[in-house]
Write an enzyme that holds these catalytic residues in place. Structure first.
Site, PDB file in Angstrom:
ATOM      1  N   LEU A 101       0.843  -1.177   0.000  1.00 48.95           N
ATOM      2  CA  LEU A 101       0.000   0.000   0.000  1.00 48.95           C
ATOM      3  C   LEU A 101       0.883   1.232   0.000  1.00 48.95           C
ATOM      4  O   LEU A 101       1.808   1.347   0.811  1.00 48.95           O
ATOM      5  CB  LEU A 101      -0.910   0.007   1.234  1.00 48.95           C
ATOM      6  CG  LEU A 101      -1.713  -1.274   1.486  1.00 48.95           C
ATOM      7  CD1 LEU A 101      -2.560  -1.125   2.743  1.00 48.95           C
ATOM      8  CD2 LEU A 101      -2.584  -1.627   0.282  1.00 48.95           C
ATOM      9  N   CYS A 102       0.638   2.128  -0.943  1.00 50.82           N
ATOM     10  CA  CYS A 102       1.393   3.381  -1.027  1.00 50.82           C
ATOM     11  C   CYS A 102       2.897   3.088  -1.147  1.00 50.82           C
ATOM     12  O   CYS A 102       3.317   2.316  -1.999  1.00 50.82           O
ATOM     13  CB  CYS A 102       1.068   4.239   0.197  1.00 50.82           C
ATOM     14  SG  CYS A 102       1.627   5.957   0.097  1.00 50.82           S
ATOM     15  N   THR A 103       3.712   3.683  -0.272  1.00 49.52           N
ATOM     16  CA  THR A 103       5.165   3.532  -0.365  1.00 49.52           C
ATOM     17  C   THR A 103       5.658   2.190   0.177  1.00 49.52           C
ATOM     18  O   THR A 103       6.879   1.963   0.218  1.00 49.52           O
ATOM     19  CB  THR A 103       5.866   4.672   0.386  1.00 49.52           C
ATOM     20  OG1 THR A 103       5.295   4.791   1.700  1.00 49.52           O
ATOM     21  CG2 THR A 103       5.690   5.988  -0.354  1.00 49.52           C
ATOM     22  N   THR A 121       3.265   3.453  -6.936  1.00 54.66           N
ATOM     23  CA  THR A 121       3.352   3.896  -5.550  1.00 54.66           C
ATOM     24  C   THR A 121       2.794   5.310  -5.501  1.00 54.66           C
ATOM     25  O   THR A 121       2.251   5.793  -6.503  1.00 54.66           O
ATOM     26  CB  THR A 121       4.802   3.832  -5.029  1.00 54.66           C
ATOM     27  OG1 THR A 121       4.822   4.090  -3.616  1.00 54.66           O
ATOM     28  CG2 THR A 121       5.701   4.834  -5.742  1.00 54.66           C
TER      29      THR A 121
END
Length: 321
Positions: A101-103, A121
């Protein structure tokens, strides 16, 4: 039941962590039974933002899960903890489906799981990810990327998009819709892979179009126009368009098109209706028209979609791989 393990360590982003817990860690057996067996895996108590989190198991437990989720990593300028990277790699090697998730994509990248693959990302970090890991094809323009056993999402709210996508793969679109509505997440958002996400309707009474949406959803088999919708909403077409942009982020016609495709997906998953019958029921007119728009939006023809999701429904939840 399928199992989900959330990998946690100092420096994780609390929003993405919370989203994953809300989707997979809550008791939602009243919606789908069995739901997920859920656990937090990390080294002792970890600091997540301003909060202390006590894991259920150590990082070695990740290798026992069907799905491993890696939340966002706060300090992308630093290398992630070696023990976390090793545990994520070991889980994937053991057959787990791994999603960042995300970074959190930086952790998957450090583990070598994204080499030779397309990934995404948070938009503010896509260039950094591409420069640091040149073997990855970084796509900054999508909500998430599904490579089968390895998945990555864009930033913040896109983490929810990916979580719902995982639910959809495991339990089908009807259950994903119910989860989305329970969480009152935003309506359909444009994105390269967003067509696979259930498109919820905002709660009744929460906006000027609250009464219009259920009226439209009950008439998807009719040749509705913008003028029809405006007349029903008792406003001008221009005023309607303005409200649609605010509430859904798109135009009335695009929203209507999305609802027709979504309804076609549900019918393909849950009935044995022919494509011709589904075309009529969704207001697409003919099977040819439905096939053209369905393939353009979803990426596969209706028949292929039905085979994929009906086979998943018969064989039970997806367990990675």
């Amino acid at each position: 039941m399928p199992t989900v393990a959330l990998a946690i360590t100092d420096g994780m982003l609390h929003l993405e962590l919370s989203l994953a817990i809300e989707v997979f860690g809550a008791d939602l057996t009243h919606i789908a039974d069995p739901w997920y067996g859920f656990s937090l895996c990390g080294p002792d108590a970890v600091q997540v933002g301003r909060f202390k989190v006590e894991p259920d198991h150590g990082l070695d437990h990740l290798a026992r899960a069907d799905t491993v989720i890696v939340p966002g990593w706060a300090d992308t300028d630093q290398d992630p903890p070696a023990e976390l990277v090793a545990a994520v790699r070991a889980a994937h090697d053991a057959g787990a489906r791994v999603a960042s998730l995300c970074t959190g994509a930086f952790i998957l990248a450090a583990a070598g799981l994204l080499d030779g693959k397309r990934a995404t990302t948070h938009w503010a970090h896509t260039r950094q990810l591409a420069l640091r890991h040149p073997k990855i094809t970084v796509d900054p323009d999508v909500l998430y990327v599904d490579n089968g056993s390895v998945l990555t999402s864009a930033g913040k709210a896109a983490a929810m998009d990916l979580c719902l996508h995982l639910v959809r793969l495991d339990h089908g679109s009807s259950i994903a819709n119910k989860i989305a509505r329970r969480l009152v997440v935003p309506p359909h958002r444009d994105g390269g892979q967003a067509q696979f996400i259930a498109t919820p309707v905002p709660e009744p009474g929460s906006h000027p179009l609250a009464d219009l949406f259920p009226w439209v959803l009950g008439r998807l088999d009719e040749p509705l126009t913008v003028e029809d919708l405006a007349r029903r909403a008792r406003m001008s077409s221009r005023h309607l368009g303005r409200h649609f942009k605010q509430v859904t982020g798109t135009t009335p016609l695009q929203w209507l098109h999305t609802q027709r495709i979504r309804h076609a997906q549900e019918l393909l998953e849950t009935t044995d209706h022919t494509v011709d019958t589904i075309a009529t029921a969704t207001g697409m007119g003919t099977a040819t028209t439905l096939r053209r728009h369905f393939a353009r939006t979803v990426g596969v023809p209706p028949d292929t979609y039905r085979r994929t999701f009906r086979s998943q429904a018969r064989s039970g939840p997806h367990l990675g791989g």
